[in-house]
Write an enzyme that holds these catalytic residues in place. Structure first.
Site, PDB file in Angstrom:
ATOM      1  N   ASN A 350       0.839  -1.199   0.000  1.00 14.95           N
ATOM      2  CA  ASN A 350       0.000   0.000   0.000  1.00 14.95           C
ATOM      3  C   ASN A 350       0.876   1.252   0.000  1.00 14.95           C
ATOM      4  O   ASN A 350       0.761   2.131   0.864  1.00 14.95           O
ATOM      5  CB  ASN A 350      -0.940  -0.009   1.203  1.00 14.95           C
ATOM      6  CG  ASN A 350      -2.225   0.753   0.936  1.00 14.95           C
ATOM      7  OD1 ASN A 350      -2.360   1.429  -0.086  1.00 14.95           O
ATOM      8  ND2 ASN A 350      -3.169   0.672   1.862  1.00 14.95           N
ATOM      9  N   HIS A 381      -8.745   3.575   8.054  1.00 17.66           N
ATOM     10  CA  HIS A 381      -9.276   2.306   7.564  1.00 17.66           C
ATOM     11  C   HIS A 381     -10.712   2.067   8.029  1.00 17.66           C
ATOM     12  O   HIS A 381     -11.499   1.459   7.304  1.00 17.66           O
ATOM     13  CB  HIS A 381      -8.397   1.139   8.014  1.00 17.66           C
ATOM     14  CG  HIS A 381      -7.205   0.908   7.139  1.00 17.66           C
ATOM     15  ND1 HIS A 381      -5.997   1.530   7.335  1.00 17.66           N
ATOM     16  CD2 HIS A 381      -7.045   0.132   6.041  1.00 17.66           C
ATOM     17  CE1 HIS A 381      -5.140   1.137   6.408  1.00 17.66           C
ATOM     18  NE2 HIS A 381      -5.744   0.290   5.603  1.00 17.66           N
TER      19      HIS A 381
END
Length: 455
Positions: A350, A381
């Protein structure tokens, strides 16, 4: 926790278009996943068309901005239906902040509004309205838009209010001197190439791409030497796109096989928790976490290919003089699977989110940058407890791995054999440490996490 949808209705759950419902039934794949893949494949075709027929030398930047924006808005509505209004509301609110707030505060206001809105959506989706867990819910694009909004706000602040001596070389390079127009703002945040699956990118790079300066800018950054008096080369992304589509196909096949063979429920099975011995549990933990990776490899590599197909993502030349298209790459699979340290693993997983966290948090906060960066990552998140187990554990593992590496590694550099042994051992420890750390991220809830960790 959110109420799970009945298994029989799982494939029907979507807030977006239902025109592909027959295909969803035929393939036995949830409709929201089918919509996601269909949009990305259509975006891939549109990206090639965009690069060939709407070239900067023949088309004005306003037309390119408008086309990218309108198609991106259509994709959002197709995939997420009325949920997409959250994207548009957040974008409009933050543009209002961009044009009205002072330069000294624009980054603060944008950050708190964007992160606050995202957090409210996370909480309401899961705990208030009980929408359950959809594979491609609206929070994904909202998370990407939040990254872009805050990145741009900090870069605008750096370009006008930041003192040059207080900025790093990277911050000076990415600083935005003039606030974007409304069309540029919409295009940057909602363009069809990244609105569904990202990745986050820098405003200067995106505008340079739209205006046709992208390749030249990157070649100048690496001190490209022209051999003749002719213009700069126009490297084709076709080879990079084909290579990434091959990775995407392999990842999809692994997802359809490995993930179904080793589902996450293996980790909370009674046999696994109460009867399996320690080494067996370690093995299954590693295999299950490995089986959860292909869906990320698939989505992120396909998104990278879409941007490259449009001509965006050129990063310069490598040490052998080959053109590179990895400016927007979100992962490096080879380095992930061979990582010999927790830091190396995180640096290649990521990637664009890590760059965002560095831009808005790690380089900005005066104290505890590692801890606060992990907390921000967890908050971004979502609000599932498993995320906080993972990221708070990640803080401890990062600090421990750093201490061990700094104090022990130099003892194994005396010979190639010792270095080889060190690399093998640290690879195995790193992979198991990652598996241990990310298991709650996959499990999401408190009960299965405690059940996994308690033995």
């Amino acid at each position: 926790m959110a109420a799970e949808p009945p298994p029989s209705s799982f494939s029907y759950r979507t807030t977006g278009s239902t025109c592909l419902h027959p295909l969803s039934q035929l393939l036995g794949i949830p409709l929201d996943q089918v919509n996601f893949v269909a949009c990305q494949l259509f975006a891939l075709c549109a990206a090639f068309w965009f690069r060939i027929y709407l070239t900067p030398c023949k088309t004005s930047s306003k037309v390119r901005h408008a086309f990218a924006t309108l198609l991106g808005i259509y994709f959002s509505i197709f995939c997420f239906g009325w949920y997409s209004i959250h994207l548009f509301v957040l974008v409009l609110m933050c543009y209002g902040i961009m044009v009205t707030a002072s330069i000294s505060n624009v980054h603060r206001f944008s950050f708190f509004v964007a992160m606050g809105y995202l957090t409210i959506c996370h909480i309401s989706r899961i705990y208030i309205f009980h929408y359950g867990i959809l594979t491609t819910d609206f929070s994904g694009p909202l998370m990407i838009v939040t990254q872009k909004i805050t990145t741009l706000a900090f870069q605008v602040h750096d370009g006008s209010a930041g003192r040059a001596e207080d900025l790093s070389a990277e911050q000076r390079r990415l600083a935005v001197k003039v606030k974007p127009t409304f069309l540029e703002y919409l295009s940057y945040l909602l363009n069809f190439m990244s609105v569904i699956a990202g990745p986050c990118n820098n405003f200067n790079d995106y505008v340079a791409f739209i205006e046709g300066r992208h390749v030249r800018m990157k070649l100048l950054e690496v001190n490209w030497k022209q051999n003749t008096s002719c213009s700069f080369p126009e490297p084709s992304p076709t080879g990079a796109v084909i290579r990434k589509l091959c990775i995407t196909l392999v990842s999809l096949l692994l997802f359809l096989t490995l993930t179904k063979t080793f589902p996450v429920t293996c980790l909370i099975d009674d046999w696994f928790v109460h009867e399996a011995n320690f080494l067996t549990r370690l093995f299954y933990l590693y295999v299950v976490t490995q089986a959860s990776k292909p869906k990320y490899y698939f989505a992120w590599t396909l998104a990278d290919a879409v941007n490259n197909a449009a001509g965006f993502g050129f990063s310069g030349v490598d040490k052998n003089g080959n053109f590179c298209w990895d400016l927007l790459s979100n992962l490096n699979i080879r380095k992930i699977e061979t990582a010999t340290s927790f830091k190396m693993y995180l640096a290649n997983w990521n990637i664009q989110t890590a760059a965002w966290l560095k831009c808005v948090c790690y380089e900005r906060v005066p104290w505890y940058p590692t801890v606060l960066t992990f907390i921000l990552s967890a908050l971004w998140h979502g609000v599932y407890p498993g995320y906080y187990f993972t990221f708070l554990t990640g803080v401890l593992v990062t600090l421990a791995a750093r201490a061990v590496r700094n104090n022990c590694r130099h003892y194994f550099l005396s010979s190639r054999a010792a270095k080889g042994i060190y690399d093998v051992v640290t690879w195995a420890v790193t992979q198991l440490a990652v598996s241990y750390t990310v298991a709650p991220f996959i499990l999401l809830a408190v009960e299965p996490t405690i059940s996994l960790y308690s033995p």
